[in-house]
Write a protein that holds these residues in place. Structure first.
Motif, PDB file in Angstrom:
ATOM      1  N   SER A  20      18.414 -24.931 -17.287  1.00 35.82           N
ATOM      2  CA  SER A  20      19.995 -25.157 -17.432  1.00 35.82           C
ATOM      3  C   SER A  20      20.497 -24.133 -18.268  1.00 35.82           C
ATOM      4  CB  SER A  20      20.212 -26.369 -17.896  1.00 35.82           C
ATOM      5  OG  SER A  20      19.744 -27.552 -16.935  1.00 35.82           O
ATOM      6  N   VAL A  21      19.911 -23.589 -19.234  1.00 36.16           N
ATOM      7  CA  VAL A  21      20.446 -22.704 -20.245  1.00 36.16           C
ATOM      8  C   VAL A  21      21.043 -21.543 -19.344  1.00 36.16           C
ATOM      9  CG1 VAL A  21      20.063 -21.464 -22.347  1.00 36.16           C
ATOM     10  CG2 VAL A  21      19.677 -23.803 -22.186  1.00 36.16           C
ATOM     11  N   VAL A  22      19.846 -21.037 -18.843  1.00 36.47           N
ATOM     12  CA  VAL A  22      20.292 -19.628 -18.065  1.00 36.47           C
ATOM     13  C   VAL A  22      21.170 -19.893 -16.874  1.00 36.47           C
ATOM     14  CG1 VAL A  22      19.046 -17.862 -16.663  1.00 36.47           C
ATOM     15  CG2 VAL A  22      18.036 -18.454 -18.783  1.00 36.47           C
ATOM     16  N   ARG A  23      21.091 -20.897 -16.308  1.00 36.58           N
ATOM     17  CA  ARG A  23      21.708 -21.237 -15.251  1.00 36.58           C
ATOM     18  C   ARG A  23      23.355 -21.190 -15.585  1.00 36.58           C
ATOM     19  NH1 ARG A  23      24.542 -20.723 -11.796  1.00 36.58           N
ATOM     20  NH2 ARG A  23      25.025 -21.806  -9.961  1.00 36.58           N
ATOM     21  N   LEU A  24      23.726 -21.807 -16.700  1.00 36.74           N
ATOM     22  CA  LEU A  24      25.033 -21.833 -16.983  1.00 36.74           C
ATOM     23  C   LEU A  24      25.345 -20.400 -17.856  1.00 36.74           C
ATOM     24  CD1 LEU A  24      27.883 -23.145 -17.190  1.00 36.74           C
ATOM     25  CD2 LEU A  24      26.914 -24.208 -19.336  1.00 36.74           C
ATOM     26  N   ALA A  25      24.645 -19.863 -18.445  1.00 33.11           N
ATOM     27  CA  ALA A  25      24.980 -18.862 -19.377  1.00 33.11           C
ATOM     28  C   ALA A  25      24.954 -17.418 -18.622  1.00 33.11           C
ATOM     29  CB  ALA A  25      23.963 -18.347 -20.361  1.00 33.11           C
ATOM     30  N   TRP A  26      24.343 -17.281 -17.630  1.00 36.60           N
ATOM     31  CA  TRP A  26      24.415 -16.097 -16.658  1.00 36.60           C
ATOM     32  C   TRP A  26      25.103 -16.705 -15.200  1.00 36.60           C
ATOM     33  CZ3 TRP A  26      18.553 -13.991 -17.201  1.00 36.60           C
ATOM     34  CH2 TRP A  26      18.696 -13.608 -18.380  1.00 36.60           C
TER      35      TRP A  26
ATOM     36  N   MET B 149      17.613 -20.843 -11.890  1.00 30.17           N
ATOM     37  CA  MET B 149      16.439 -21.798 -12.126  1.00 30.17           C
ATOM     38  C   MET B 149      15.174 -21.234 -12.635  1.00 30.17           C
ATOM     39  SD  MET B 149      18.516 -24.263 -11.831  1.00 30.17           S
ATOM     40  CE  MET B 149      17.711 -25.966 -12.028  1.00 30.17           C
ATOM     41  N   SER B 150      14.391 -20.670 -11.627  1.00 29.02           N
ATOM     42  CA  SER B 150      13.319 -20.091 -11.955  1.00 29.02           C
ATOM     43  C   SER B 150      13.389 -18.681 -13.071  1.00 29.02           C
ATOM     44  CB  SER B 150      12.774 -19.380 -10.613  1.00 29.02           C
ATOM     45  OG  SER B 150      11.517 -18.648 -10.756  1.00 29.02           O
ATOM     46  N   LEU B 151      14.343 -18.111 -12.940  1.00 24.83           N
ATOM     47  CA  LEU B 151      14.680 -17.278 -13.995  1.00 24.83           C
ATOM     48  C   LEU B 151      14.373 -17.724 -15.173  1.00 24.83           C
ATOM     49  CD1 LEU B 151      14.839 -14.114 -14.711  1.00 24.83           C
ATOM     50  CD2 LEU B 151      17.325 -14.245 -14.062  1.00 24.83           C
ATOM     51  N   GLY B 152      15.292 -18.776 -15.454  1.00 25.25           N
ATOM     52  CA  GLY B 152      15.480 -19.441 -17.007  1.00 25.25           C
ATOM     53  C   GLY B 152      14.087 -19.998 -17.521  1.00 25.25           C
ATOM     54  N   ARG B 153      13.102 -20.221 -16.413  1.00 27.04           N
ATOM     55  CA  ARG B 153      11.911 -20.791 -16.976  1.00 27.04           C
ATOM     56  C   ARG B 153      10.921 -19.418 -17.320  1.00 27.04           C
ATOM     57  NH1 ARG B 153      11.411 -22.997 -11.109  1.00 27.04           N
ATOM     58  NH2 ARG B 153      12.937 -24.652 -11.196  1.00 27.04           N
TER      59      ARG B 153
END
Lengths: 251, 271
Positions: A220-226, B225-229
């Motif tokens: 969720s963090v990367v989904r929203l940040a990027w 989604m995968s990238l965040g992991r």
């Protein structure tokens, strides 16, 4: 530090151990570390025990974490089941108790706990009267049952979680037809789903949440940040909508 | 806290393209995919069209090539080989067209075991040429459970095979790690709805950072989604960079990925 991506409120954290997950158990220290790592302004915490062991008794574990981390913006989310002799005397009394405890929302698990959502009318009325949101995982309720609640209690905010990537057709119908339905970012995995909702004027129905304790918060963090959202919309999703929804019973 | 812009360079070895009947995908076109790649620091993506895996391998492979032509510096194509849809014809097409850089098979979707004779030509081609193969893998599937790839590795030790999703479930990942630990021709790819950073960390710990690859399944699932992991996984920065792009550059040598000369040998990128 990026001021656009700090100060978010995590609208779904689960404390306790999961019996079949490689995610480590989330105790007070883990929640505090989670807040630190992602520079969060706070979190809404429910108890794994309320989902997987003792629905009402587990609420104390959520409140313990919330009280312990109150200065970090942590709020409790309690779980409800139908009033059943020996288990729960009154839903109205449960909501009153929760308001007195500063609880910020309720969560229900109709599928996991084996009851019909129609048995909780007293809860929905109490939450609506006290401006407490209702949180539900998509797998716990049918879309018709969800929209029935949203229709009957139009001032009750309902946050649907764990939507996955296969349910946009159903989600669209629910959001388009009910201004009191929101979706959080826990496993909201549809390609460009966030941007698609924003482009269709529904950014104010998106709520940042990680599912920490159940899901990898990096999702969720990367989904929203990027994301492809502009900075103002990122702030809206990351913090502002939650700030409006989860007031700890204070309107 | 993470900023709004990525700091690592990324190669995505597991992607698709276009609509899928079972659910709605907003903007599943190549141009939108490249726009997402711009946001995430993705230099190149290797994709197979959803039409190729879901319905018609030949037509879908043509869609993949059209995406390469539209974005030659960013997108490369897998040739989907469906064992029921003239696999020899598509292998001949793959051999003749340098826009294809690998093979994609989906035994579960095509209901045919990865160990079956209809796939033999795929493994023979991969072994003879060095063409990498990405396969769906799924715990307890009768068609592509991770342990079944040990049979492929035994028969065709020179065929480099990526286990897409690394078995999907926690138990599947454990099985995929066991298979990859035994056979150096097996690589683990990390996308999947049940994947977590700690599970990716377990892959790196037990197989080594040199055979774990970033993939996302986008636009089937959002790439982030995968990238965040991976970005948040318990890895050293060196390990993370191996997973995010270093290993893909090492594996895709038969035909170069966009932005690659194709002349770099494996020894030059090994740790």
């Amino acid at each position: 530090m990026d001021e656009i991506t700090s100060g978010w409120f995590d609208a779904r954290v689960v404390t306790g151990a999961h019996p079949a997950s490689l995610q480590p158990a989330t105790d007070r220290e883990a929640v505090a570390a989670h807040l630190d790592r992602f520079e969060l302004s706070g979190a809404l915490v429910s108890a794994m025990a309320s989902w997987l062991h003792d629905p009402i008794g587990g609420n104390a574990e959520a409140s313990t974490i919330a009280h312990s981390l109150a200065d970090r913006g942590v709020l409790a989310c309690w779980t409800a089941v139908p009033a059943t002799p020996g288990e729960l005397d009154s839903l109205t009394a449960l909501v009153e108790h929760a308001v007195n405890e500063g609880v910020a929302a309720f969560r229900i698990h109709p599928a996991s706990h084996g009851f019909s959502p129609s048995l909780l009318d007293e809860l929905y009325a109490g939450l609506q009267a006290n401006r407490l949101p209702l949180c539900i995982d998509a797998a716990e309720i049918t879309w018709p049952d969800l929209t029935t609640i949203a229709t009957r209690y139009p001032e009750l905010p309902i946050v649907i979680s764990n939507v996955g990537y296969r349910k946009l057709r159903e989600l669209w119908a629910a959001l388009d037809g009910h201004s009191n339905i929101y979706v959080d970012l826990v496993d909201f995995a549809a390609h460009q789903g966030v941007e698609w909702l924003a482009a269709n004027h529904l950014a104010d129905r998106l709520v940042f949440a990680t599912g920490f304790g159940l899901r990898d918060p990096g999702e969720s963090v990367v989904r929203l940040a990027w994301s492809g959202l502009d900075d103002a919309t990122v702030r809206l999703v990351g913090a502002e909508t939650a700030g409006r929804l989860f007031t700890g019973g204070q309107s | 806290m993470i900023g709004r812009r990525p700091t690592q360079r990324i190669i995505d070895v597991h992607a698709h393209l276009g609509p899928y009947s079972l659910f709605f995908i907003p903007d599943p076109d190549a141009a939108t995919m490249v726009a997402v790649m711009d946001l995430t620091g993705t230099d190149a993506t290797v994709l197979s069209a959803n039409r190729a895996i879901q319905q018609d391998a030949h037509l879908g492979n043509s869609q993949s090539l059209a995406a390469v032509d539209a974005h030659p510096g960013r997108i490369a194509a897998y040739a989907v080989i469906n064992p029921w849809q003239k696999p020899e014809r598509e292998l001949e097409r793959l051999a003749a067209d340098e826009r294809f850089v690998g093979i994609k098979v989906h035994p579960t979707l095509h209901r045919y075991p990865v160990t079956g004779a209809r796939y033999a030509a795929v493994w023979e081609f991969a072994e003879a040429t060095g063409c990498p193969v990405l396969s769906h893998s799924e715990h307890q599937s009768p068609y592509d459970a991770p342990a079944m790839f040990q049979t492929v590795a035994e028969r065709y030790p020179g065929a480099a095979v990526m286990l897409g999703h690394a078995g999907i479930t926690p138990a599947g990942v454990a099985e995929a790690i066991e298979a990859a630990s035994r056979y150096e021709s097996l690589w683990l790819e990390v996308c999947g709805s049940q994947m977590t950073g700690p599970m990716i960390g377990a892959m790196v710990d037990q197989v080594g950072s040199g055979r774990v690859l970033f993939g996302s399944d986008f636009p089937f699932i959002d790439q982030r989604m995968s990238l965040g992991r991976v970005v948040c996984a318990p890895l050293t920065e060196s390990q993370r960079q191996d997973v995010l792009s270093g290993n893909a550059r090492k594996l895709f040598r038969w035909r170069p990925l966009p932005g690659e000369s194709g002349e770099r040998g494996v020894d030059e990128t090994d740790e």
